[in-house]
Design a protein around this motif. Structure first.
Motif, PDB file in Angstrom:
ATOM      1  N   SER A 108     -16.120 -43.093  32.484  1.00 32.04           N
ATOM      2  CA  SER A 108     -14.678 -43.252  32.268  1.00 32.04           C
ATOM      3  C   SER A 108     -13.912 -42.679  33.456  1.00 32.04           C
ATOM      4  N   GLU A 109     -13.063 -43.495  34.087  1.00 30.64           N
ATOM      5  CA  GLU A 109     -12.340 -43.037  35.286  1.00 30.64           C
ATOM      6  C   GLU A 109     -11.442 -41.849  34.985  1.00 30.64           C
ATOM      7  N   MET A 110     -10.776 -41.893  33.820  1.00 27.33           N
ATOM      8  CA  MET A 110      -9.895 -40.787  33.457  1.00 27.33           C
ATOM      9  C   MET A 110     -10.694 -39.492  33.300  1.00 27.33           C
ATOM     10  N   GLY A 111     -11.862 -39.633  32.648  1.00 23.61           N
ATOM     11  CA  GLY A 111     -12.729 -38.461  32.435  1.00 23.61           C
ATOM     12  C   GLY A 111     -13.253 -37.899  33.752  1.00 23.61           C
ATOM     13  N   ILE A 112     -13.663 -38.803  34.665  1.00 25.31           N
ATOM     14  CA  ILE A 112     -14.175 -38.364  35.979  1.00 25.31           C
ATOM     15  C   ILE A 112     -13.076 -37.611  36.727  1.00 25.31           C
ATOM     16  N   LEU A 113     -11.881 -38.167  36.703  1.00 19.51           N
ATOM     17  CA  LEU A 113     -10.774 -37.573  37.459  1.00 19.51           C
ATOM     18  C   LEU A 113     -10.446 -36.171  36.944  1.00 19.51           C
ATOM     19  N   THR A 114     -10.347 -36.029  35.612  1.00 17.73           N
ATOM     20  CA  THR A 114     -10.014 -34.712  35.035  1.00 17.73           C
ATOM     21  C   THR A 114     -11.118 -33.701  35.314  1.00 17.73           C
ATOM     22  N   SER A 115     -12.382 -34.109  35.109  1.00 11.84           N
ATOM     23  CA  SER A 115     -13.483 -33.145  35.301  1.00 11.84           C
ATOM     24  C   SER A 115     -13.643 -32.778  36.777  1.00 11.84           C
ATOM     25  N   GLN A 157     -19.754 -34.331  31.995  1.00 13.04           N
ATOM     26  CA  GLN A 157     -18.382 -34.805  32.215  1.00 13.04           C
ATOM     27  C   GLN A 157     -18.235 -35.463  33.587  1.00 13.04           C
ATOM     28  N   LEU A 158     -18.906 -34.883  34.600  1.00  3.65           N
ATOM     29  CA  LEU A 158     -18.813 -35.442  35.959  1.00  3.65           C
ATOM     30  C   LEU A 158     -19.620 -36.735  36.092  1.00  3.65           C
ATOM     31  N   MET A 159     -20.656 -36.871  35.263  1.00  3.53           N
ATOM     32  CA  MET A 159     -21.553 -38.032  35.374  1.00  3.53           C
ATOM     33  C   MET A 159     -21.088 -39.206  34.511  1.00  3.53           C
ATOM     34  N   TYR A 203     -13.409 -24.811  27.793  1.00 10.29           N
ATOM     35  CA  TYR A 203     -13.435 -26.039  28.606  1.00 10.29           C
ATOM     36  C   TYR A 203     -13.305 -27.259  27.693  1.00 10.29           C
ATOM     37  N   LYS A 204     -14.066 -27.230  26.578  1.00  9.23           N
ATOM     38  CA  LYS A 204     -14.033 -28.377  25.657  1.00  9.23           C
ATOM     39  C   LYS A 204     -12.685 -28.485  24.944  1.00  9.23           C
ATOM     40  N   ALA A 205     -11.969 -27.360  24.846  1.00 11.38           N
ATOM     41  CA  ALA A 205     -10.670 -27.368  24.152  1.00 11.38           C
ATOM     42  C   ALA A 205      -9.558 -27.976  25.006  1.00 11.38           C
ATOM     43  N   LEU A 206      -9.848 -28.220  26.290  1.00 13.92           N
ATOM     44  CA  LEU A 206      -8.812 -28.794  27.159  1.00 13.92           C
ATOM     45  C   LEU A 206      -8.530 -30.229  26.740  1.00 13.92           C
ATOM     46  N   PRO A 207      -7.267 -30.599  26.600  1.00 16.73           N
ATOM     47  CA  PRO A 207      -6.976 -31.989  26.206  1.00 16.73           C
ATOM     48  C   PRO A 207      -7.397 -32.944  27.322  1.00 16.73           C
ATOM     49  N   PRO A 208      -8.041 -34.075  26.961  1.00 15.88           N
ATOM     50  CA  PRO A 208      -8.516 -35.005  28.008  1.00 15.88           C
ATOM     51  C   PRO A 208      -7.370 -35.586  28.834  1.00 15.88           C
ATOM     52  N   SER A 209      -6.170 -35.498  28.291  1.00 15.38           N
ATOM     53  CA  SER A 209      -5.027 -36.127  28.981  1.00 15.38           C
ATOM     54  C   SER A 209      -4.352 -35.195  29.987  1.00 15.38           C
ATOM     55  N   VAL A 210      -4.890 -33.973  30.176  1.00 18.20           N
ATOM     56  CA  VAL A 210      -4.214 -33.032  31.089  1.00 18.20           C
ATOM     57  C   VAL A 210      -4.166 -33.631  32.499  1.00 18.20           C
ATOM     58  N   ASP A 211      -3.009 -33.546  33.121  1.00 13.86           N
ATOM     59  CA  ASP A 211      -2.767 -34.193  34.413  1.00 13.86           C
ATOM     60  C   ASP A 211      -3.517 -33.466  35.533  1.00 13.86           C
ATOM     61  N   PRO A 212      -4.324 -34.193  36.330  1.00 17.07           N
ATOM     62  CA  PRO A 212      -5.056 -33.546  37.437  1.00 17.07           C
ATOM     63  C   PRO A 212      -4.133 -32.763  38.374  1.00 17.07           C
ATOM     64  N   LEU A 213      -2.931 -33.261  38.569  1.00 14.88           N
ATOM     65  CA  LEU A 213      -1.982 -32.560  39.446  1.00 14.88           C
ATOM     66  C   LEU A 213      -1.603 -31.199  38.853  1.00 14.88           C
ATOM     67  N   GLU A 245      -7.658 -42.365  43.484  1.00 18.62           N
ATOM     68  CA  GLU A 245      -7.401 -41.014  42.964  1.00 18.62           C
ATOM     69  C   GLU A 245      -8.690 -40.205  42.868  1.00 18.62           C
ATOM     70  N   ILE A 246      -9.750 -40.860  42.367  1.00 18.28           N
ATOM     71  CA  ILE A 246     -11.046 -40.169  42.247  1.00 18.28           C
ATOM     72  C   ILE A 246     -11.581 -39.838  43.638  1.00 18.28           C
ATOM     73  N   SER A 247     -11.465 -40.789  44.568  1.00 16.57           N
ATOM     74  CA  SER A 247     -11.938 -40.546  45.943  1.00 16.57           C
ATOM     75  C   SER A 247     -11.230 -39.333  46.549  1.00 16.57           C
ATOM     76  N   ILE A 248      -9.902 -39.317  46.429  1.00 17.80           N
ATOM     77  CA  ILE A 248      -9.122 -38.221  47.035  1.00 17.80           C
ATOM     78  C   ILE A 248      -9.485 -36.883  46.398  1.00 17.80           C
ATOM     79  N   MET A 249      -9.565 -36.868  45.064  1.00 18.76           N
ATOM     80  CA  MET A 249      -9.871 -35.609  44.363  1.00 18.76           C
ATOM     81  C   MET A 249     -11.256 -35.084  44.748  1.00 18.76           C
ATOM     82  N   THR A 250     -12.246 -35.990  44.840  1.00 18.30           N
ATOM     83  CA  THR A 250     -13.611 -35.561  45.180  1.00 18.30           C
ATOM     84  C   THR A 250     -13.664 -35.076  46.634  1.00 18.30           C
ATOM     85  N   LEU A 251     -12.979 -35.781  47.530  1.00 16.76           N
ATOM     86  CA  LEU A 251     -12.929 -35.347  48.933  1.00 16.76           C
ATOM     87  C   LEU A 251     -12.277 -33.967  49.056  1.00 16.76           C
ATOM     88  N   ARG A 252     -11.237 -33.734  48.270  1.00 17.36           N
ATOM     89  CA  ARG A 252     -10.576 -32.416  48.313  1.00 17.36           C
ATOM     90  C   ARG A 252     -11.502 -31.321  47.817  1.00 17.36           C
TER      91      ARG A 252
END
Length: 733
Positions: free
Chosen positions: A371-378, A366-368, A285-295, A434-441
């Motif tokens: 950083s918006e990018m971090g929240i979205l990826t996690s 990671q969820l808490m 999990y930690k080895a995943l690049p932070p820039s990986v696209d949520p899509l 984006e964060i709202s949609i991802m969390t709702l999904r």
């Protein structure tokens, strides 16, 4: 073979240059032939000789010394073929299971050893034998230092701890074995190992004396090595050779599924299995690049753990971090399948370890984060895991991690009791769409999982007492009204100022109604409730005023298109909820605690708040909010049905329901329509563009509002279809 050792002077020559392999092959042929010539279960003289003269012990000693070079490989192959080809049970013999146990310890000592292939084949044949006769596993549990059990549950000490930690893996990935650390440990020591428990019985070390704490870092030190078969397989799962690692994982899968309680306890308490699973999960999990696209996280193809053979060059849809993502999802799938197959107590212990060491230790921070990018990826990764999990036990631990274990009704003051749940629900209304949609999904998929606690924790616990209803004890006048086909105290929508535009085209006529409703069976005439559901469906269909409707201008967008989907989805939800033994009808109001103040709960509060802003939110957010509410409405629980789908419910003071929220939105819409010129043509154009019937053209004013109106109209049709399908299901036998 013995002559060779007596006479040879050159112990550097490889074993393949000697006659040892052919002699071993002959020995094997002799005992196999002997067994074939005798009646089943009868031991012949050659086998008797092999067992009585401890030939396997001798071979083990030679294999351990690996003299001549390559002897270990020969011995492993001999053991494997002997256990595989002899039909009579050999493992119960002490002169078989003792040397087998010792040989097991030699496996996985060194990664990428030349004998790795033979080691894994030997371990797998032992696992297969144990799968056939699970009770045999007790021969492979070295119950050491029983007198120490009274020292407390965590003071687990074995010969390996006394000799120096076994199988602590160094950074280089090479496992250090006690034989290498303890000086002067030779064949004699190995021969005497069986006496160790008696010698150690007198020792009374506690955990404190050993300076071992129960922190995760120290857990490797306080674990003992009673179950060497598991430990050798664990070492081989780290092999760089993918085929060896997969075979080792298969062996572990066989061992965790053995029904013997002692083995299950030993597996989880006395081996590093829990640590290996969770530490590798955390590392990947930690080895995943932070820039990986949520899509990309969402769309990467389904992963099966045994098929993790990704080739970057051959992949047309490669993206940065795909290799790492597939490795992580593949290992998560393995943990999930392992827990699914595991014996009950082992499954619970493994799932708990995943929750504590991976979910709480690694995922939660990671969820808490802020950083918006971090929240979205996690959140995207959590969503993916939620979709992927299939083991009931792991699902339960995951649900408790996300939502907490609370089951009492929520109040506004205690909604923060489980910080992660609170934070995730807040993310459904995040400043970032984006964060709202991802969390709702993520919540939408969570609600579809077969676990009763999910819906209860999010919604049902707050509807249990029905204190959203204003209760009037029935008086005689009300009874008369009910008999005349009206519900006591209900607002007739036809007299509501918002619904004065009920033109004949705007409702579903009785004839149409009968054509879309399934045929009634003669035994169950449904005329009594038909008018009632007819009114409810029309209440939803007529919520949006005529001038704000656009679907009747476009073919194939009528209400009936929703009926098929609603029917299929409702059937799926009923299948999930079948074993939860829900009430068939609402709890009688006389038995409800109606004095308690009503709070819809944090989850519904956020959904209702967002629903109230449907005319001012982006189209994608609206689609996701209405999708979650639609899924909630499908659950076959009477209180959910009443609270989300009954327009005639008498709401207590200060309470809101889904219907009342939509009524308020429509009231706002009526006012705003007046201010927009050419409202209907613009609305129709937007609908056609959304359906791809019109090319994108010039920018239209009030785009967000127009898209919101279209989503609102479709959502009302969806709710009408769900109400109808649920009515029909409840009135058929």
């Amino acid at each position: 073979i013995t002559h060779y050792y007596i006479e040879t002077s050159d112990d550097k020559a490889p074993v393949t240059d000697t006659n040892i392999p052919s002699h071993l092959e002959q020995m094997l042929d002799i005992v196999v032939q002997e067994e074939n010539e005798r009646e089943s279960g009868e031991t012949g003289p050659c086998m008797e000789y092999l067992l009585h003269h401890k030939i396997l012990e001798t071979l083990y000693t030679l294999g351990k010394a690996d003299c001549p070079p390559g002897m270990k490989q020969q011995v492993l192959a001999f053991y494997t073929k002997l256990l595989g080809r002899i039909r009579q049970p050999l493992l119960p013999h002490i002169n078989v299971h003792r040397p087998v146990q010792k040989l097991i310890r030699l496996c996985g000592e060194v990664l990428t050893a030349p004998t790795e292939n033979e080691e894994i084949q030997f371990l797998c044949i032992v696992c297969a034998k144990l799968k056939q006769d699970p009770y045999l596993v007790n021969f492979f549990l070295e119950n050491k230092l029983k007198s120490l059990a009274s020292k407390g549950p965590t003071s687990v000490i074995t010969e390996d701890l006394l000799k120096g930690q076994d199988s602590l893996t160094t950074d280089a990935g090479k496992s250090i074995q006690p034989e290498e650390k303890a000086s002067g440990v030779g064949v004699e020591q190995i021969e005497k190992e069986d006496d160790l428990p008696q010698q150690a019985d007198g020792l009374s070390m506690s955990q404190d004396e050993l300076n071992v704490t129960s922190s995760p870092e120290a857990s490797a030190v306080c674990l003992n090595q009673d179950y060497n078969l598991v430990n050798s397989l664990l070492n081989l799962t780290k092999s760089p050779d993918g085929r060896i690692a997969v075979k080792a994982c298969e062996g572990l899968m066989l061992l965790v599924s053995l029904p013997e309680p002692a083995a299950a306890k030993c597996l989880t308490q006395s081996t590093c299995l829990c640590e290996l699973l969770t530490d590798r999960l955390a590392a990947l999990y930690k080895a995943l690049p932070p820039s990986v696209d949520p899509l990309d996280i969402e769309t990467v193809e389904a992963i099966n753990w045994g098929l993790d053979s990704y080739r970057h060059k051959e992949d047309a849809s490669a993206f940065p971090g795909k290799r790492a993502l597939i490795s992580f999802l593949s290992w998560f799938d393995y943990c999930d399948q392992l827990i699914k197959e595991a014996q009950k107590t082992a499954a619970v212990a493994l799932a708990r370890a995943v929750r504590e060491r991976f979910f709480v230790g690694v995922v939660e921070p990671q969820l808490m984060q802020t950083s918006e990018m971090g929240i979205l990826t996690s959140t995207a990764l959590l969503h993916r895991i939620v979709r992927q999990v299939t083991s009931d036990v792991l699902l339960h631990e995951m649900v408790c991690f996300i939502l907490g274990e609370q089951r009492e009704p929520e109040t506004l003051t205690n909604i923060n009791r489980h910080p992660l749940r609170h934070r995730l629900i807040e993310h459904c209304d995040h400043i970032s769409d984006e964060i709202s949609i991802m969390t709702l999904r993520m919540f939408e998929h969570l609600l579809q999982k077969p676990n009763e606690h999910i819906l209860y924790n999010l919604v049902l616990r707050n509807l249990e007492e029905r204190n959203y209803v204003e209760y009037k004890p029935p008086c005689q006048e009300d009874k008369d009204v009910v008999e005349n086909g009206q519900i006591a105290g209900a607002v007739d929508l036809e007299e509501d100022p918002l619904f004065t535009d009920l033109s004949p085209d705007n409702t579903v006529s009785n004839q149409e109604w009968l054509s879309v409703s399934p045929p009634t069976s003669p035994e169950h005439p449904k005329n009594d409730g038909k008018m009632e559901v007819h009114k409810i469906v029309n209440s939803f269909l007529c919520l949006v005023p005529d001038e704000a409707k656009s679907s009747y201008h476009v073919e194939g967008t009528g209400y009936d298109t929703y009926l098929r989907d609603a029917h299929r989805q409702f059937r799926d939800y009923c299948a999930i909820c079948l074993r939860w033994e829900w009430l068939g009808s609402p709890k009688p109001l006389e038995k409800c605690n109606l004095d308690a103040p009503f709070f819809e709960g944090h989850f519904l509060k956020v959904l209702f708040d967002r629903m109230g802003r449907i005319l001012d939110q982006p189209y994608d957010v609206n689609l996701q909010v209405t999708s979650v509410l639609s899924k909630l409405s499908l659950f076959p629980h009477p209180h959910i049905h009443e609270y989300l789908l009954d327009p005639y419910i008498n709401l207590a003071s200060g309470c809101r329901s889904l219907f009342s929220v939509i009524v308020r939105v429509v009231g706002d819409l009526m006012v705003r329509i007046q201010r927009i010129s050419d409202f209907t043509p613009k609305l129709l154009l937007v609908r056609k563009r959304l359906l791809g019937l019109e090319p994108e053209g010039s920018i239209i004013d009030h785009m967000t509002l127009l898209e919101g109106v279209i989503v609102l109209e479709e959502f009302c049709k969806d709710l009408a279809a769900i109400a109808f399908v649920k009515y029909h299901a409840s009135s058929t036998p």
